[in-house]
Design an enzyme around this catalytic site. Structure first.
Site, PDB file in Angstrom:
ATOM      1  N   SER A  26       0.949  -1.270  -0.052  1.00 38.03           N
ATOM      2  CA  SER A  26      -0.013  -0.096   0.141  1.00 38.03           C
ATOM      3  C   SER A  26       1.020   1.158  -0.221  1.00 38.03           C
ATOM      4  O   SER A  26       2.161   1.146   0.307  1.00 38.03           O
ATOM      5  CB  SER A  26      -0.864   0.040   1.244  1.00 38.03           C
ATOM      6  OG  SER A  26      -1.553   1.431   1.358  1.00 38.03           O
ATOM      7  N   TYR A  73      -2.439  -1.282  10.650  1.00 37.97           N
ATOM      8  CA  TYR A  73      -2.271  -1.336   9.058  1.00 37.97           C
ATOM      9  C   TYR A  73      -1.110  -1.053   8.874  1.00 37.97           C
ATOM     10  O   TYR A  73      -0.349  -2.021   7.889  1.00 37.97           O
ATOM     11  CB  TYR A  73      -3.342  -0.445   8.564  1.00 37.97           C
ATOM     12  CG  TYR A  73      -3.269  -0.794   6.906  1.00 37.97           C
ATOM     13  CD1 TYR A  73      -3.803  -2.016   6.539  1.00 37.97           C
ATOM     14  CD2 TYR A  73      -3.088   0.259   6.136  1.00 37.97           C
ATOM     15  CE1 TYR A  73      -4.116  -2.244   5.124  1.00 37.97           C
ATOM     16  CE2 TYR A  73      -3.324  -0.002   4.711  1.00 37.97           C
ATOM     17  CZ  TYR A  73      -3.741  -1.052   4.235  1.00 37.97           C
ATOM     18  OH  TYR A  73      -3.703  -1.277   2.911  1.00 37.97           O
TER      19      TYR A  73
HETATM   20  N1  LIG Z   1      -8.594  -0.090  -1.493  1.00 43.76           N
HETATM   21  C1  LIG Z   1      -7.640   0.727  -1.218  1.00 43.76           C
HETATM   22  O1  LIG Z   1      -7.880   1.947  -0.997  1.00 43.76           O
HETATM   23  C2  LIG Z   1      -6.317   0.257  -0.964  1.00 43.76           C
HETATM   24  C3  LIG Z   1      -5.102   0.770  -0.951  1.00 43.76           C
HETATM   25  C4  LIG Z   1      -4.029   0.390  -0.703  1.00 43.76           C
HETATM   26  C5  LIG Z   1      -3.839  -1.194  -0.648  1.00 43.76           C
HETATM   27  N2  LIG Z   1      -4.850  -1.911  -0.943  1.00 43.76           N
HETATM   28  C6  LIG Z   1      -4.703  -3.242  -0.506  1.00 43.76           C
HETATM   29  O2  LIG Z   1      -5.228  -4.127  -1.426  1.00 43.76           O
HETATM   30  C7  LIG Z   1      -5.630  -5.397  -1.301  1.00 43.76           C
HETATM   31  C8  LIG Z   1      -6.840  -5.634  -1.729  1.00 43.76           C
HETATM   32  O3  LIG Z   1      -7.769  -4.903  -0.982  1.00 43.76           O
HETATM   33  P1  LIG Z   1      -9.128  -3.957  -1.926  1.00 43.76           P
HETATM   34  O4  LIG Z   1      -8.876  -2.804  -2.073  1.00 43.76           O
HETATM   35  O5  LIG Z   1      -9.369  -5.051  -3.258  1.00 43.76           O
HETATM   36  O6  LIG Z   1     -10.321  -4.567  -0.987  1.00 43.76           O
HETATM   37  P2  LIG Z   1     -11.483  -5.629  -0.758  1.00 43.76           P
HETATM   38  O7  LIG Z   1     -12.406  -5.450  -1.956  1.00 43.76           O
HETATM   39  O8  LIG Z   1     -11.925  -5.449   0.413  1.00 43.76           O
HETATM   40  O9  LIG Z   1     -10.668  -7.033  -0.906  1.00 43.76           O
HETATM   41  C9  LIG Z   1     -10.174  -7.631   0.056  1.00 43.76           C
HETATM   42  C10 LIG Z   1      -9.939  -9.127  -0.221  1.00 43.76           C
HETATM   43  O10 LIG Z   1      -8.995  -9.636   0.945  1.00 43.76           O
HETATM   44  C11 LIG Z   1      -9.742 -10.981   1.050  1.00 43.76           C
HETATM   45  N3  LIG Z   1      -9.562 -11.248   2.632  1.00 43.76           N
HETATM   46  C12 LIG Z   1      -9.584 -10.690   3.808  1.00 43.76           C
HETATM   47  N4  LIG Z   1      -9.202 -11.440   4.747  1.00 43.76           N
HETATM   48  C13 LIG Z   1      -9.037 -12.562   4.418  1.00 43.76           C
HETATM   49  C14 LIG Z   1      -8.453 -13.722   4.782  1.00 43.76           C
HETATM   50  N5  LIG Z   1      -8.415 -13.900   5.942  1.00 43.76           N
HETATM   51  N6  LIG Z   1      -7.952 -14.703   3.761  1.00 43.76           N
HETATM   52  C15 LIG Z   1      -8.257 -14.652   2.446  1.00 43.76           C
HETATM   53  N7  LIG Z   1      -8.803 -13.489   1.906  1.00 43.76           N
HETATM   54  C16 LIG Z   1      -9.022 -12.525   2.709  1.00 43.76           C
HETATM   55  C17 LIG Z   1     -11.279 -10.483   0.910  1.00 43.76           C
HETATM   56  O11 LIG Z   1     -11.957 -11.668   1.066  1.00 43.76           O
HETATM   57  P3  LIG Z   1     -13.585 -11.682   1.624  1.00 43.76           P
HETATM   58  O12 LIG Z   1     -14.251 -11.368   0.401  1.00 43.76           O
HETATM   59  O13 LIG Z   1     -13.682 -13.049   1.966  1.00 43.76           O
HETATM   60  O14 LIG Z   1     -13.643 -10.802   2.706  1.00 43.76           O
HETATM   61  C18 LIG Z   1     -11.326  -9.897  -0.180  1.00 43.76           C
HETATM   62  O15 LIG Z   1     -11.317 -10.696  -1.383  1.00 43.76           O
HETATM   63  C19 LIG Z   1      -5.337  -5.523   0.297  1.00 43.76           C
HETATM   64  O16 LIG Z   1      -4.151  -6.217   0.575  1.00 43.76           O
HETATM   65  C20 LIG Z   1      -5.367  -3.968   0.864  1.00 43.76           C
HETATM   66  O17 LIG Z   1      -4.789  -3.763   2.067  1.00 43.76           O
HETATM   67  C21 LIG Z   1      -6.075  -1.326  -0.846  1.00 43.76           C
END
Ligand SMILES: NC(=O)c1ccc[n+]([C@@H]2O[C@H](COP(=O)([O-])OP(=O)(O)OC[C@H]3O[C@@H](n4cnc5c(N)ncnc54)[C@H](OP(=O)(O)O)[C@@H]3O)[C@@H](O)[C@H]2O)c1
Length: 268
Positions: free
Chosen positions: A131, A144
């Site tokens: 991130s 985080y």
């Molecule tokens: N969105 C942002 O602004 C942002 C910015 C920087 C970095 N990120 C990073 O990007 C990555 C993806 O996030 P996203 O933005 O795509 O959000 P998201 O739509 O909430 O996706 C998160 C994913 O992680 C999965 N997950 C959570 N806990 C888990 C576990 N214990 N085992 C397996 N899967 C798990 C969720 O599965 P479930 O459907 O089962 O909950 C979901 O598929 C994350 O690492 C996040 O920190 C996001």
């Protein structure tokens, strides 16, 4: 045909990456906690769904073994993760442990499970979603940042260790992405002594005209694809204009001046 193994493929960036790699002709092993609830990805050619909760070490081992038995894996994309937000004082032990087990230990264990396969193949690539919060820090996101900064150090160190076997290590550091991250996935800790400052920070970070520009997951998946295929010996990829601007500013003025500037912008 190349094969990528993806964690957290049920939504957001993980799902967008599954679709992009499949569209580019890759075989995709898409893992998620509840594959039985997935309604879209199983209809895409060359996509295989496997169950994986990255906080479950036994399931990591089982699912990695199944994936390896079914194909030569070229890329492991560690993407599963979520944010725990709020003042440290208000967080509970279970909240802290779940954040660290998911974002940090999950990546460490999944990575370790695939190293022997990559060594045997004399090649492979780990790409991890960190991130902009792994390269800079915002208020009220201590845990985080603890996980995402840890992943940056973990990845940098591992890149030295695995280079001799032809194995690459990369991180993709997105800024804001319009996904479930700030909605259903976010875990909140609240404490009235901090509420005013917390609300101010959330508005500054996630509200209108905030420091984040919310990229589409598809745009960020393109950066993951570039990292997976460009053949470059490069560790870090910022993803999204906000991530590039924030990290660029930090490098430009230095960590201390940047910390003061960001604190002023978010908390006044
Ligand atoms: N969105 C942002 O602004 C942002 C910015 C920087 C970095 N990120 C990073 O990007 C990555 C993806 O996030 P996203 O933005 O795509 O959000 P998201 O739509 O909430 O996706 C998160 C994913 O992680 C999965 N997950 C959570 N806990 C888990 C576990 N214990 N085992 C397996 N899967 C798990 C969720 O599965 P479930 O459907 O089962 O909950 C979901 O598929 C994350 O690492 C996040 O920190 C996001």
């Amino acid at each position: 045909m190349k094969t990528i193994f993806i964690t957290g493929a049920s939504s957001g960036l993980g799902k967008a990456a599954v679709k992009l790699f499949a569209a580019k002709g890759w075989r995709v092993i898409a893992t998620m906690r509840k594959p039985e609830q997935e309604r879209e990805l199983m209809n895409i050619r060359n996509v295989t769904l496997l169950p994986l909760d990255v906080t479950d070490p036994e399931q990591i081992q089982e699912t990695a073994e199944k994936a390896i038995a079914s194909a030569r894996i070229d890329v492991v994309f560690n993407n599963a993760g979520y944010g725990l937000m709020g003042p440290l004082e208000a967080t509970t032990d279970p909240q802290i442990i779940r954040q660290i087990e998911t974002n940090l230990l999950g990546v460490i264990r999944v990575t370790r499970a695939f190293i022997p396969h990559f060594r045997k193949n004399e090649g492979g690539l780990f790409v991890t979603t960190t991130s902009i919060g792994g390269l800079t820090a915002f208020p009220f996101a201590t845990l985080y940042h603890a996980t995402k900064w840890a992943l940056e150090g973990f990845s940098e160190s591992l890149s030295f260790e695995l280079k001799r076997f032809g194995i690459g290590v990369k991180t993709v550091s997105p800024g804001g992405i319009g996904t479930d991250f700030a909605g259903r996935s976010m875990d909140l800790a609240r404490h009235e002594a901090y509420q005013g400052a917390f609300d101010k920070m959330m508005t500054g970070a996630f509200g209108e005209g905030s420091v984040f520009h919310f990229s589409t997951p598809e745009a960020i998946a393109e950066v993951v694809y570039d990292a997976a295929t460009d053949g470059r010996d490069q560790l870090r990829y910022t993803a999204g204009p906000d991530a590039a601007a924030l990290y660029g500013r930090r490098l430009e003025i230095g960590a201390e001046a940047f910390r003061k500037e960001l604190g002023q912008a978010l908390l006044g």
